[in-house]
Design an enzyme around this catalytic site. Structure first.
Site, mmCIF file in Angstrom:
data_model
loop_
_atom_site.group_PDB
_atom_site.id
_atom_site.type_symbol
_atom_site.label_atom_id
_atom_site.label_comp_id
_atom_site.label_asym_id
_atom_site.label_seq_id
_atom_site.Cartn_x
_atom_site.Cartn_y
_atom_site.Cartn_z
ATOM 1 N N PHE A 34 0.814 -1.224 0.000
ATOM 2 C CA PHE A 34 0.000 0.000 0.000
ATOM 3 C C PHE A 34 0.841 1.264 0.000
ATOM 4 O O PHE A 34 0.553 2.207 -0.732
ATOM 5 C CB PHE A 34 -0.932 -0.005 1.233
ATOM 6 C CG PHE A 34 -1.931 -1.118 1.178
ATOM 7 C CD1 PHE A 34 -3.144 -0.955 0.538
ATOM 8 C CD2 PHE A 34 -1.640 -2.358 1.751
ATOM 9 C CE1 PHE A 34 -4.061 -2.000 0.462
ATOM 10 C CE2 PHE A 34 -2.552 -3.409 1.687
ATOM 11 C CZ PHE A 34 -3.758 -3.219 1.039
ATOM 12 N N HIS A 120 -7.835 -8.323 8.833
ATOM 13 C CA HIS A 120 -8.561 -7.460 7.884
ATOM 14 C C HIS A 120 -9.427 -8.250 6.909
ATOM 15 O O HIS A 120 -9.789 -7.737 5.856
ATOM 16 C CB HIS A 120 -7.564 -6.566 7.125
ATOM 17 C CG HIS A 120 -6.902 -5.547 8.002
ATOM 18 N ND1 HIS A 120 -5.760 -4.866 7.655
ATOM 19 C CD2 HIS A 120 -7.243 -5.091 9.248
ATOM 20 C CE1 HIS A 120 -5.428 -4.037 8.645
ATOM 21 N NE2 HIS A 120 -6.293 -4.172 9.614
HETATM 22 P P1 OAD Z 1 2.177 -1.111 3.822
HETATM 23 O O1 OAD Z 1 2.189 -0.976 2.344
HETATM 24 O O2 OAD Z 1 1.769 0.080 4.612
HETATM 25 O O3 OAD Z 1 3.624 -1.547 4.325
HETATM 26 C C1 OAD Z 1 4.335 -2.581 3.722
HETATM 27 C C2 OAD Z 1 5.773 -2.513 4.203
HETATM 28 O O4 OAD Z 1 6.437 -3.665 3.696
HETATM 29 C C3 OAD Z 1 6.528 -1.293 3.681
HETATM 30 O O5 OAD Z 1 7.101 -0.611 4.785
HETATM 31 C C4 OAD Z 1 7.622 -1.869 2.766
HETATM 32 O O6 OAD Z 1 8.857 -1.212 2.913
HETATM 33 C C5 OAD Z 1 7.724 -3.299 3.250
HETATM 34 N N1 OAD Z 1 8.084 -4.269 2.208
HETATM 35 C C6 OAD Z 1 7.661 -4.326 0.921
HETATM 36 N N2 OAD Z 1 8.165 -5.395 0.296
HETATM 37 C C7 OAD Z 1 8.938 -6.043 1.203
HETATM 38 C C8 OAD Z 1 9.726 -7.233 1.172
HETATM 39 N N3 OAD Z 1 9.840 -7.966 0.083
HETATM 40 N N4 OAD Z 1 10.374 -7.603 2.301
HETATM 41 C C9 OAD Z 1 10.280 -6.837 3.442
HETATM 42 N N5 OAD Z 1 9.550 -5.713 3.525
HETATM 43 C C10 OAD Z 1 8.878 -5.325 2.433
HETATM 44 O O7 OAD Z 1 1.264 -2.376 4.159
HETATM 45 P P2 OAD Z 1 0.625 -2.792 5.573
HETATM 46 O O8 OAD Z 1 1.482 -2.378 6.705
HETATM 47 O O9 OAD Z 1 0.248 -4.201 5.464
HETATM 48 O O10 OAD Z 1 -5.773 -2.439 5.036
HETATM 49 O O11 OAD Z 1 -0.700 -1.915 5.592
HETATM 50 C C11 OAD Z 1 -1.644 -2.097 6.620
HETATM 51 C C12 OAD Z 1 -3.038 -1.952 6.100
HETATM 52 O O12 OAD Z 1 -3.177 -0.710 5.403
HETATM 53 C C13 OAD Z 1 -3.443 -2.992 5.067
HETATM 54 O O13 OAD Z 1 -3.892 -4.191 5.654
HETATM 55 C C14 OAD Z 1 -4.545 -2.306 4.317
HETATM 56 C C15 OAD Z 1 -4.097 -0.871 4.303
HETATM 57 O O14 OAD Z 1 -5.107 0.053 4.454
HETATM 58 C C16 OAD Z 1 -6.823 -3.019 4.398
HETATM 59 O O15 OAD Z 1 -6.807 -3.384 3.255
HETATM 60 C C17 OAD Z 1 -8.025 -3.188 5.244
#
Ligand code: OAD
Length: 240
Positions: A34, A120
Protein backbone atom coordinates in the site's frame (compact mmCIF):
# COMPACT_ATOMS: atom_id res chain seq x y z
CA UNK A 1 27.27 -11.87 15.27
CA UNK A 2 25.51 -10.86 12.06
CA UNK A 3 21.76 -10.27 12.07
CA UNK A 4 20.86 -13.41 10.14
CA UNK A 5 22.80 -15.58 12.60
CA UNK A 6 21.06 -13.83 15.49
CA UNK A 7 17.66 -14.42 13.88
CA UNK A 8 18.51 -18.08 13.30
CA UNK A 9 19.49 -18.52 16.94
CA UNK A 10 16.34 -16.81 18.20
CA UNK A 11 14.15 -19.05 16.03
CA UNK A 12 16.03 -22.16 17.17
CA UNK A 13 15.47 -21.28 20.84
CA UNK A 14 11.78 -20.41 20.50
CA UNK A 15 8.68 -22.58 20.55
CA UNK A 16 5.75 -20.19 20.31
CA UNK A 17 6.78 -17.83 17.55
CA UNK A 18 4.20 -15.30 16.45
CA UNK A 19 4.54 -13.55 13.11
CA UNK A 20 2.76 -10.23 12.77
CA UNK A 21 2.74 -9.39 9.10
CA UNK A 22 1.65 -6.93 6.46
CA UNK A 23 1.56 -6.49 2.72
CA UNK A 24 5.39 -6.59 2.40
CA UNK A 25 5.39 -10.38 2.76
CA UNK A 26 3.36 -10.71 -0.42
CA UNK A 27 5.19 -8.26 -2.72
CA UNK A 28 7.50 -11.12 -3.75
CA UNK A 29 4.38 -12.97 -4.91
CA UNK A 30 3.67 -10.03 -7.21
CA UNK A 31 1.05 -8.32 -5.04
CA UNK A 32 1.42 -4.56 -4.59
CA UNK A 33 1.68 -3.27 -1.03
CA UNK A 34 0.00 0.00 0.00
CA UNK A 35 2.58 2.59 1.07
CA UNK A 36 5.83 1.76 -0.75
CA UNK A 37 6.96 3.91 -3.67
CA UNK A 38 4.97 1.77 -6.10
CA UNK A 39 2.24 0.85 -3.58
CA UNK A 40 -1.51 1.08 -4.19
CA UNK A 41 -1.89 4.30 -2.17
CA UNK A 42 0.67 6.15 -4.31
CA UNK A 43 -1.33 5.55 -7.47
CA UNK A 44 -3.20 8.28 -9.27
CA UNK A 45 -6.75 7.05 -9.63
CA UNK A 46 -10.15 8.62 -10.16
CA UNK A 47 -10.46 8.82 -6.35
CA UNK A 48 -7.66 8.42 -3.77
CA UNK A 49 -7.37 4.63 -3.21
CA UNK A 50 -7.40 5.11 0.57
CA UNK A 51 -10.83 6.75 0.19
CA UNK A 52 -12.07 4.01 -2.14
CA UNK A 53 -11.28 1.38 0.50
CA UNK A 54 -13.66 2.90 3.04
CA UNK A 55 -17.11 1.79 4.14
CA UNK A 56 -18.84 5.04 3.22
CA UNK A 57 -17.29 4.99 -0.25
CA UNK A 58 -18.42 1.38 -0.76
CA UNK A 59 -21.98 2.30 0.21
CA UNK A 60 -22.13 5.51 -1.85
CA UNK A 61 -19.99 4.63 -4.86
CA UNK A 62 -20.28 0.86 -5.12
CA UNK A 63 -19.64 0.88 -8.87
CA UNK A 64 -16.38 2.86 -8.54
CA UNK A 65 -15.35 0.67 -5.59
CA UNK A 66 -15.76 -2.48 -7.66
CA UNK A 67 -13.97 -0.99 -10.65
CA UNK A 68 -10.90 -0.41 -8.44
CA UNK A 69 -11.28 -3.63 -6.48
CA UNK A 70 -11.54 -5.86 -9.54
CA UNK A 71 -8.74 -4.06 -11.37
CA UNK A 72 -6.24 -3.69 -8.52
CA UNK A 73 -7.02 -6.17 -5.78
CA UNK A 74 -7.62 -9.41 -7.60
CA UNK A 75 -4.72 -11.56 -6.42
CA UNK A 76 -6.48 -14.90 -6.87
CA UNK A 77 -3.75 -16.00 -9.31
CA UNK A 78 -0.84 -15.16 -6.98
CA UNK A 79 1.27 -17.99 -5.55
CA UNK A 80 2.78 -18.25 -2.07
CA UNK A 81 6.47 -17.35 -1.83
CA UNK A 82 9.42 -18.60 0.26
CA UNK A 83 8.01 -16.80 3.34
CA UNK A 84 4.63 -18.54 3.31
CA UNK A 85 6.35 -21.88 2.75
CA UNK A 86 8.87 -21.24 5.55
CA UNK A 87 6.06 -20.52 8.02
CA UNK A 88 4.40 -23.80 7.06
CA UNK A 89 7.71 -25.55 7.85
CA UNK A 90 7.81 -23.86 11.28
CA UNK A 91 4.21 -24.94 11.88
CA UNK A 92 5.09 -28.55 11.07
CA UNK A 93 8.06 -28.35 13.47
CA UNK A 94 5.62 -27.25 16.20
CA UNK A 95 7.34 -23.90 16.64
CA UNK A 96 4.62 -21.60 15.36
CA UNK A 97 2.29 -19.85 17.81
CA UNK A 98 0.30 -17.94 15.19
CA UNK A 99 0.43 -15.88 12.04
CA UNK A 100 -1.38 -12.61 12.60
CA UNK A 101 -1.91 -11.03 9.23
CA UNK A 102 -3.23 -7.72 7.96
CA UNK A 103 -3.30 -9.26 4.48
CA UNK A 104 -6.44 -10.26 2.65
CA UNK A 105 -4.72 -12.31 -0.05
CA UNK A 106 -5.22 -15.78 1.47
CA UNK A 107 -1.69 -16.90 0.50
CA UNK A 108 -1.17 -18.80 3.76
CA UNK A 109 -4.25 -20.90 2.98
CA UNK A 110 -2.65 -21.93 -0.30
CA UNK A 111 0.13 -23.71 1.65
CA UNK A 112 -2.43 -24.89 4.21
CA UNK A 113 -1.10 -22.91 7.16
CA UNK A 114 -3.56 -23.62 9.99
CA UNK A 115 -2.69 -20.93 12.49
CA UNK A 116 -3.64 -17.81 10.60
CA UNK A 117 -5.60 -14.93 12.12
CA UNK A 118 -6.84 -12.56 9.45
CA UNK A 119 -7.31 -9.15 11.05
CA UNK A 120 -8.56 -7.46 7.88
CA UNK A 121 -10.62 -10.31 6.43
CA UNK A 122 -10.10 -12.01 3.09
CA UNK A 123 -10.96 -11.55 -0.56
CA UNK A 124 -11.99 -15.22 -0.50
CA UNK A 125 -15.07 -14.55 1.65
CA UNK A 126 -17.91 -12.44 0.32
CA UNK A 127 -21.53 -12.12 1.32
CA UNK A 128 -24.81 -10.60 0.20
CA UNK A 129 -25.70 -7.51 2.21
CA UNK A 130 -29.39 -8.39 1.98
CA UNK A 131 -29.69 -12.14 2.66
CA UNK A 132 -26.18 -13.01 3.87
CA UNK A 133 -25.52 -15.70 1.24
CA UNK A 134 -21.80 -16.42 0.80
CA UNK A 135 -19.92 -16.11 -2.50
CA UNK A 136 -16.44 -17.11 -3.68
CA UNK A 137 -13.78 -14.66 -4.86
CA UNK A 138 -13.95 -16.24 -8.30
CA UNK A 139 -17.64 -15.34 -8.62
CA UNK A 140 -17.04 -11.76 -7.46
CA UNK A 141 -14.00 -11.10 -9.67
CA UNK A 142 -15.43 -12.78 -12.75
CA UNK A 143 -18.86 -11.15 -12.46
CA UNK A 144 -19.75 -9.28 -15.65
CA UNK A 145 -21.98 -6.95 -13.63
CA UNK A 146 -20.44 -3.62 -12.61
CA UNK A 147 -21.68 -4.45 -9.11
CA UNK A 148 -21.76 -8.18 -8.26
CA UNK A 149 -25.26 -9.11 -7.14
CA UNK A 150 -26.74 -12.02 -5.22
CA UNK A 151 -29.50 -14.29 -6.58
CA UNK A 152 -31.86 -12.30 -4.31
CA UNK A 153 -30.82 -9.01 -5.94
CA UNK A 154 -28.75 -7.76 -2.96
CA UNK A 155 -25.27 -6.31 -3.35
CA UNK A 156 -22.36 -8.65 -2.61
CA UNK A 157 -19.66 -7.20 -0.36
CA UNK A 158 -16.19 -8.66 0.15
CA UNK A 159 -15.52 -9.63 3.80
CA UNK A 160 -12.59 -7.25 3.80
CA UNK A 161 -12.38 -4.78 6.66
CA UNK A 162 -12.64 -1.34 5.07
CA UNK A 163 -11.76 1.94 6.74
CA UNK A 164 -14.54 2.96 9.19
CA UNK A 165 -15.37 -0.72 9.85
CA UNK A 166 -14.67 -2.67 13.03
CA UNK A 167 -12.33 -5.62 13.21
CA UNK A 168 -13.88 -8.94 14.26
CA UNK A 169 -13.88 -9.03 18.09
CA UNK A 170 -13.10 -12.73 18.27
CA UNK A 171 -10.12 -12.41 15.93
CA UNK A 172 -8.81 -9.46 17.97
CA UNK A 173 -9.07 -11.46 21.20
CA UNK A 174 -7.29 -14.46 19.71
CA UNK A 175 -4.55 -12.28 18.22
CA UNK A 176 -3.87 -10.54 21.52
CA UNK A 177 -3.88 -13.88 23.35
CA UNK A 178 -1.33 -15.34 20.91
CA UNK A 179 0.90 -12.28 21.27
CA UNK A 180 0.71 -12.49 25.07
CA UNK A 181 1.74 -16.18 24.94
CA UNK A 182 4.50 -15.72 22.34
CA UNK A 183 8.12 -16.38 23.23
CA UNK A 184 9.28 -14.60 20.07
CA UNK A 185 7.48 -11.92 18.05
CA UNK A 186 8.58 -11.31 14.46
CA UNK A 187 7.01 -8.28 12.81
CA UNK A 188 7.47 -8.44 9.07
CA UNK A 189 6.56 -6.48 5.96
CA UNK A 190 4.36 -3.86 7.56
CA UNK A 191 4.69 -0.10 7.81
CA UNK A 192 2.78 -0.31 11.14
CA UNK A 193 0.71 2.70 10.19
CA UNK A 194 -2.73 1.20 10.77
CA UNK A 195 -4.67 1.02 14.04
CA UNK A 196 -5.83 -1.01 15.84
CA UNK A 197 -3.53 -3.66 14.30
CA UNK A 198 -0.41 -1.68 15.18
CA UNK A 199 -1.38 -1.42 18.85
CA UNK A 200 -1.43 -5.20 19.35
CA UNK A 201 2.36 -5.32 19.56
CA UNK A 202 2.22 -3.68 22.98
CA UNK A 203 0.81 -6.93 24.44
CA UNK A 204 4.04 -8.80 23.75
CA UNK A 205 5.79 -9.90 26.94
CA UNK A 206 8.85 -11.62 25.45
CA UNK A 207 12.40 -10.32 25.52
CA UNK A 208 13.31 -10.25 21.85
CA UNK A 209 11.27 -8.49 19.18
CA UNK A 210 12.43 -8.94 15.60
CA UNK A 211 11.41 -6.59 12.79
CA UNK A 212 12.08 -7.34 9.15
CA UNK A 213 11.09 -4.57 6.78
CA UNK A 214 12.63 -3.13 3.64
CA UNK A 215 12.20 0.47 4.74
CA UNK A 216 12.37 1.89 8.23
CA UNK A 217 9.13 2.52 10.11
CA UNK A 218 8.16 4.79 13.01
CA UNK A 219 8.35 1.72 15.28
CA UNK A 220 11.90 0.55 14.51
CA UNK A 221 13.02 1.51 18.01
CA UNK A 222 10.76 -1.22 19.48
CA UNK A 223 12.86 -3.93 17.84
CA UNK A 224 15.71 -5.68 19.61
CA UNK A 225 16.78 -7.04 16.20
CA UNK A 226 16.04 -4.91 13.13
CA UNK A 227 16.66 -6.18 9.60
CA UNK A 228 16.15 -3.82 6.66
CA UNK A 229 16.13 -6.35 3.83
CA UNK A 230 13.64 -8.13 1.64
CA UNK A 231 12.05 -11.00 3.54
CA UNK A 232 12.82 -13.37 0.66
CA UNK A 233 16.55 -12.52 0.84
CA UNK A 234 16.53 -12.90 4.64
CA UNK A 235 14.99 -16.37 4.40
CA UNK A 236 17.33 -17.50 1.62
CA UNK A 237 20.30 -16.63 3.87
CA UNK A 238 18.61 -18.16 6.91
CA UNK A 239 18.03 -21.47 5.13
CA UNK A 240 21.63 -21.81 3.87
P1 OAD B 1 2.18 -1.11 3.82
O1 OAD B 1 2.19 -0.98 2.34
O2 OAD B 1 1.77 0.08 4.61
O3 OAD B 1 3.62 -1.55 4.32
C1 OAD B 1 4.33 -2.58 3.72
C2 OAD B 1 5.77 -2.51 4.20
O4 OAD B 1 6.44 -3.66 3.70
C3 OAD B 1 6.53 -1.29 3.68
O5 OAD B 1 7.10 -0.61 4.78
C4 OAD B 1 7.62 -1.87 2.77
O6 OAD B 1 8.86 -1.21 2.91
C5 OAD B 1 7.72 -3.30 3.25
N1 OAD B 1 8.08 -4.27 2.21
C6 OAD B 1 7.66 -4.33 0.92
N2 OAD B 1 8.16 -5.39 0.30
C7 OAD B 1 8.94 -6.04 1.20
C8 OAD B 1 9.73 -7.23 1.17
N3 OAD B 1 9.84 -7.97 0.08
N4 OAD B 1 10.37 -7.60 2.30
C9 OAD B 1 10.28 -6.84 3.44
N5 OAD B 1 9.55 -5.71 3.53
C10 OAD B 1 8.88 -5.33 2.43
O7 OAD B 1 1.26 -2.38 4.16
P2 OAD B 1 0.63 -2.79 5.57
O8 OAD B 1 1.48 -2.38 6.70
O9 OAD B 1 0.25 -4.20 5.46
O10 OAD B 1 -5.77 -2.44 5.04
O11 OAD B 1 -0.70 -1.91 5.59
C11 OAD B 1 -1.64 -2.10 6.62
C12 OAD B 1 -3.04 -1.95 6.10
O12 OAD B 1 -3.18 -0.71 5.40
C13 OAD B 1 -3.44 -2.99 5.07
O13 OAD B 1 -3.89 -4.19 5.65
C14 OAD B 1 -4.55 -2.31 4.32
C15 OAD B 1 -4.10 -0.87 4.30
O14 OAD B 1 -5.11 0.05 4.45
C16 OAD B 1 -6.82 -3.02 4.40
O15 OAD B 1 -6.81 -3.38 3.25
C17 OAD B 1 -8.03 -3.19 5.24
Amino acid sequence: MDTIKQLKRLIECSHKIVFFEGAGVSTESGIQDFRSQDGLYRMQYQYPPEQILSHSFFMKNTKAFYQFYKEKMNCTNASPNIYHIYLKELEMQGKLGAIITQNIDGLHDKVKNQKVLELHGSIYRNHCLKCGKGYTAEIVFSSREEIPKCDCGGIIKPDVVLYEEMLDEEVIEQAIQKIVEADLLIVVGTSLKVYPAKSFIQYYRGKELVMINLESTDCDSLATLMIHEKIGDVLKQLKK
